[in-house]
Structure formats: structure tokens, C-alpha cells
Design a protein around this motif. Structure first.
Motif, PDB file in Angstrom:
ATOM      1  N   ALA A  23       0.937  -1.050   0.387  1.00 24.99           N
ATOM      2  CA  ALA A  23       0.072   0.064  -0.143  1.00 24.99           C
ATOM      3  C   ALA A  23       1.255   1.734   0.316  1.00 24.99           C
ATOM      4  O   ALA A  23       0.600   2.213  -0.268  1.00 24.99           O
ATOM      5  CB  ALA A  23      -1.050   0.160   1.941  1.00 24.99           C
ATOM      6  N   GLY A  24       1.560   1.324   0.407  1.00 20.71           N
ATOM      7  CA  GLY A  24       2.947   2.626   1.120  1.00 20.71           C
ATOM      8  C   GLY A  24       3.806   2.648   0.110  1.00 20.71           C
ATOM      9  O   GLY A  24       4.165   3.506  -0.714  1.00 20.71           O
ATOM     10  N   GLY A  25       3.366   1.504  -0.544  1.00 19.40           N
ATOM     11  CA  GLY A  25       5.434   1.991  -1.994  1.00 19.40           C
ATOM     12  C   GLY A  25       4.012   1.953  -2.936  1.00 19.40           C
ATOM     13  O   GLY A  25       4.574   2.623  -3.570  1.00 19.40           O
ATOM     14  N   SER A  26       2.989   0.997  -3.282  1.00 20.54           N
ATOM     15  CA  SER A  26       2.152   1.799  -4.727  1.00 20.54           C
ATOM     16  C   SER A  26       2.179   3.347  -4.099  1.00 20.54           C
ATOM     17  O   SER A  26       1.896   4.120  -5.762  1.00 20.54           O
ATOM     18  CB  SER A  26       0.911   1.002  -4.805  1.00 20.54           C
ATOM     19  N   HIS A  28       3.554   5.743  -2.528  1.00 17.80           N
ATOM     20  CA  HIS A  28       4.464   6.691  -2.671  1.00 17.80           C
ATOM     21  C   HIS A  28       4.799   6.344  -4.428  1.00 17.80           C
ATOM     22  O   HIS A  28       5.153   7.802  -4.808  1.00 17.80           O
ATOM     23  CB  HIS A  28       5.809   5.970  -2.683  1.00 17.80           C
ATOM     24  N   THR A  29       4.882   5.524  -5.343  1.00 18.60           N
ATOM     25  CA  THR A  29       6.029   5.494  -6.674  1.00 18.60           C
ATOM     26  C   THR A  29       4.055   6.283  -7.560  1.00 18.60           C
ATOM     27  O   THR A  29       4.520   6.733  -8.688  1.00 18.60           O
ATOM     28  CB  THR A  29       5.208   3.633  -7.148  1.00 18.60           C
ATOM     29  N   LEU A  30       2.491   6.089  -7.380  1.00 15.40           N
ATOM     30  CA  LEU A  30       1.829   6.559  -8.023  1.00 15.40           C
ATOM     31  C   LEU A  30       2.444   8.091  -8.099  1.00 15.40           C
ATOM     32  O   LEU A  30       1.503   9.155  -8.455  1.00 15.40           O
ATOM     33  CB  LEU A  30       0.558   5.896  -7.353  1.00 15.40           C
ATOM     34  N   LEU A  31       2.557   8.437  -6.558  1.00 17.00           N
ATOM     35  CA  LEU A  31       2.476  10.218  -6.535  1.00 17.00           C
ATOM     36  C   LEU A  31       3.589  10.555  -7.206  1.00 17.00           C
ATOM     37  O   LEU A  31       3.316  11.587  -7.896  1.00 17.00           O
ATOM     38  CB  LEU A  31       2.781  10.527  -5.100  1.00 17.00           C
ATOM     39  N   CYS A  32       4.397  10.141  -7.399  1.00 16.41           N
ATOM     40  CA  CYS A  32       5.825  10.502  -7.717  1.00 16.41           C
ATOM     41  C   CYS A  32       6.138  10.276  -9.316  1.00 16.41           C
ATOM     42  O   CYS A  32       6.166  11.003  -9.872  1.00 16.41           O
ATOM     43  CB  CYS A  32       7.148   9.494  -7.319  1.00 16.41           C
ATOM     44  N   TRP A  33       4.543   9.521  -9.570  1.00 14.77           N
ATOM     45  CA  TRP A  33       4.627   9.030 -11.044  1.00 14.77           C
ATOM     46  C   TRP A  33       3.541  10.270 -11.547  1.00 14.77           C
ATOM     47  O   TRP A  33       3.744  10.991 -12.689  1.00 14.77           O
ATOM     48  CB  TRP A  33       4.011   7.848 -11.318  1.00 14.77           C
ATOM     49  N   ILE A  34       2.431  10.820 -10.793  1.00 14.72           N
ATOM     50  CA  ILE A  34       2.006  12.029 -10.927  1.00 14.72           C
ATOM     51  C   ILE A  34       2.822  13.179 -11.218  1.00 14.72           C
ATOM     52  O   ILE A  34       2.106  13.697 -12.272  1.00 14.72           O
ATOM     53  CB  ILE A  34       1.403  11.975 -10.305  1.00 14.72           C
ATOM     54  N   HIS A  59      12.625  -3.346  -1.398  1.00 16.06           N
ATOM     55  CA  HIS A  59      11.875  -4.156  -0.230  1.00 16.06           C
ATOM     56  C   HIS A  59      11.364  -5.086  -0.245  1.00 16.06           C
ATOM     57  O   HIS A  59      11.133  -6.288   0.144  1.00 16.06           O
ATOM     58  CB  HIS A  59      10.359  -3.095  -0.826  1.00 16.06           C
ATOM     59  N   ILE A  60      11.946  -5.488  -1.525  1.00 15.59           N
ATOM     60  CA  ILE A  60      11.635  -7.680  -2.263  1.00 15.59           C
ATOM     61  C   ILE A  60      12.941  -8.071  -1.298  1.00 15.59           C
ATOM     62  O   ILE A  60      12.190  -9.340  -1.326  1.00 15.59           O
ATOM     63  CB  ILE A  60      11.598  -7.404  -3.545  1.00 15.59           C
ATOM     64  N   LEU A  61      13.992  -7.469  -1.318  1.00 10.97           N
ATOM     65  CA  LEU A  61      14.877  -8.363  -0.335  1.00 10.97           C
ATOM     66  C   LEU A  61      14.559  -8.647   0.856  1.00 10.97           C
ATOM     67  O   LEU A  61      14.941  -9.507   1.108  1.00 10.97           O
ATOM     68  CB  LEU A  61      16.528  -7.496  -0.597  1.00 10.97           C
ATOM     69  N   PHE A  62      13.973  -7.399   1.852  1.00 10.76           N
ATOM     70  CA  PHE A  62      13.739  -7.583   3.269  1.00 10.76           C
ATOM     71  C   PHE A  62      12.643  -8.702   2.815  1.00 10.76           C
ATOM     72  O   PHE A  62      12.518  -9.126   3.998  1.00 10.76           O
ATOM     73  CB  PHE A  62      13.045  -5.877   2.973  1.00 10.76           C
ATOM     74  N   VAL A  63      11.451  -8.285   2.143  1.00 12.46           N
ATOM     75  CA  VAL A  63      10.942  -9.101   1.864  1.00 12.46           C
ATOM     76  C   VAL A  63      10.799 -11.075   1.835  1.00 12.46           C
ATOM     77  O   VAL A  63      10.426 -11.915   2.774  1.00 12.46           O
ATOM     78  CB  VAL A  63       9.380  -9.317   1.210  1.00 12.46           C
TER      79      VAL A  63
END
Length: 303
Positions: A23-26, A28-34, A59-63
Motif C-alpha cells: 500500500a505505502g510503496g504503491s 509512493h510510486t503513484l504519487l511520484c509518477w503523477i 523492498h523485495i529483498l527485505f521481504v
């Protein structure tokens, strides 16, 4: 009996962390893409895609590390705090290269805090909050020095003050949560001690600390089964204390209790972790001794 399922608890925590990352990463990504589409993202598409590829890779590495920890049945996902620091660093880096929506980007910090709300300590939250607020101030300082023409300096610092106040309020909430966690942990420990005490009262004689007759017979049955399968030989000793009734009659039951306690203390010194003793009633006792040969049991009893 209380039964805990640590793997199930870890799975629940992992799902909560995965949701927060997604949720947070998406967001963040969407806001910066806008911001990129509105030409508020300095560096263009090349910087945007390389930056967010690195962030999502982290993120994926941490998961993956957390999944390994789960498979090893770690009591807590060990990467929560580093993951929050990594995510906050990502916010600060993107806050350096976006304009107009910088405060919106930094507000995603509260989604990052949610990842560790039931696991991180108050001290960790305070350190993370200080890192975020001071990092935000450093970002504003760099922007004001190198790109003063693209920012409203006064407005940016007002927004920073607003953000800092919101973080302070969040830390007060975190403090309450930390206090509640501490109290719940303390009560759970007290409850576990009470349950253990009740269990001991049910299966152990209060005076000597030896097992009661009924529970001892259950243990003896299991030990006989293991002995029959060849795990060990079993020595079973029945004994009583000579002249115990006379001691009670002459010196009183208080002295009799002291004799029983003294006998239990002496006996316990000679028992191993595999042996156990039971009080069958009055001054009658039973010793159950898993041994390698009968002579070993005889030497233990005579000693």
C-alpha cells in the motif's frame, strides 16, 4: 493449558508488513509518477524509473529475508526496523527531487510507521521519527540552496513544521501503544505464572514438591511403555518413613511436615532429570529411576 502458535503469529505479522509495503510503496510510486507527468519530478523519466526500481528491489529483498526468518521460526521478523529505515530513506530521496507535492510524499511516512506499530519499541520509533524529521529539514536545506527558484521557501518550512507536529502526535500515540504492549506483556507473564502454579498444584504435592499419586501413575505408565520398547531399564522403589506416626504423635504435625520436607530435599539432590519422585500418601513415597542396569538403581537408593 495455554497453547501458542508462534508460526501463525509470525504469518499474521508478515501479512501486515506485506500489506503496508504494497500500500505505502504503491502510493509512493503513484504519487511520484503523477509528479513526473506534471513535470514536478526533477531528473525526468530516467531518474524516476531507476530510483523506483532500486526502491522496489530493496523492498523485495527485505521481504525475502523476512520469509527466511519465518521459515526458521524466529520469534520476531528481524528486518522490521531496517525495513522502516530503508523506506524512510526512499521518501527522503524522492522528496529531494519532487516539487509542489513534497509534503504529500512525506506523509507516506505514517504508512511506514504502521509496519512496526506492534513490534518496534518506543525508542526505535523516536529514533526513526528524528531521522525522518531531521532528514526532511536537510532535504529542504539542500533544495533551498541549489534550487531556490523552484520552491516557496517560507511555505516549504511551514509545511515542514506541520509535518513535524504530526510526527510528534504520532509518537505520542506510539507511546501509548508501547505502554499498552508493556502492560499486556506483563499481564501475560503473570497469567503464565498463575497457570503454571495451578498446574503444579494439580500434579504436585504442596508440602514436598513431589508428584501426586494420580499424576505419578500416569508418568509411571508412560515410563513402563518406553522401558518395554527397550529405551532403558526401569527401577521402581516404594518406601515409607519409619516411626513417622510416632514423630507426629510426640512432636506434633508441624515437626512431621518438617521431616517430610527434609526427606524431599535430600531425595531431590540424588535424582537426575530423568528420575522422578511421588508422594503416594502420608509418609509413603515412590521413586521411578530409568537406569542402564539394576545395580545402578540399587546403588542410588542405598546411597
Amino acid at each position: 493449558t495455554l497453547t501458542f502458535h508462534p508460526v501463525a503469529l509470525q504469518s499474521q505479522r508478515l501479512r501486515r508488513v506485506l500489506f503496508a509495503i504494497l500500500a505505502g510503496g504503491s502510493a509512493h510510486t503513484l504519487l511520484c509518477w503523477i509528479a513526473l507527468q506534471l513535470d514536478f519530478f526533477r531528473g525526468g523519466e530516467a531518474l524516476f524509473y531507476s530510483l523506483f526500481a532500486a526502491l522496489w528491489a530493496g523492498h523485495i529483498l527485505f521481504v525475502l529475508f523476512m520469509l527466511v526468518g519465518l521459515n526458521r521460526r524466529l520469534s520476531e521478523p528481524s528486518m522490521i526496523m531496517p525495513l522502516m529505515v530503508w523506506s524512510t530513506t526512499g521518501l527522503l530521496v524522492t522528496a529531494l527531487v519532487v516539487d509542489q507535492v513534497r509534503l504529500c510524499v512525506m506523509l507516506i511516512f505514517f504508512a511506514i510507521v504502521q509496519m512496526g506499530v506492534l513490534q518496534a519499541s518506543l525508542r526505535q520509533f523516536m529514533a526513526l521519527a528524528g531521522y525522518c524529521v531531521l532528514g526532511y529539514a536537510l532535504v529542504l536545506g539542500v533544495v533551498c540552496v541549489y534550487w531556490p527558484e523552484v520552491v516557496d521557501v517560507q511555505g516549504e518550512w511551514i509545511q515542514w513544521g506541520l509535518f513535524s507536529a504530526m510526527v510528534l502526535a504520532a509518537m505520542l500515540v506510539a507511546s501509548e501503544i508501547s505502554t499498552i504492549r508493556f502492560q499486556l506483556g506483563k499481564r501475560n507473564q503473570q497469567l503464565a505464572e498463575i497457570v503454571e502454579r495451578i498446574h503444579d498444584m494439580a500434579v504436585k504435592d504442596e508440602l514436598t514438591g513431589f508428584y501426586r499419586r494420580r499424576h505419578a501413575m500416569e508418568l509411571l505408565s508412560k515410563a513402563c511403555g518406553q522401558s518395554a520398547r527397550g529405551a532403558y531399564q526401569l527401577g521402581v522403589v516404594y518406601l515409607d518413613l519409619d516411626h513417622f506416626k510416632k514423630t507426629n504423635d510426640q512432636y506434633g504435625h508441624g515437626m512431621g511436615d518438617l521431616v517430610l520436607q527434609r526427606f524431599a530435599d535430600v531425595t531431590r539432590r540424588h535424582l537426575t532429570n530423568q528420575d522422578f519422585a511421588a508422594r503416594l500418601g502420608g509418609e509413603e513415597f515412590m521413586l521411578v529411576l530409568p537406569v542402564s542396569d539394576p545395580e545402578e538403581a540399587r546403588n542410588l537408593v542405598e546411597g
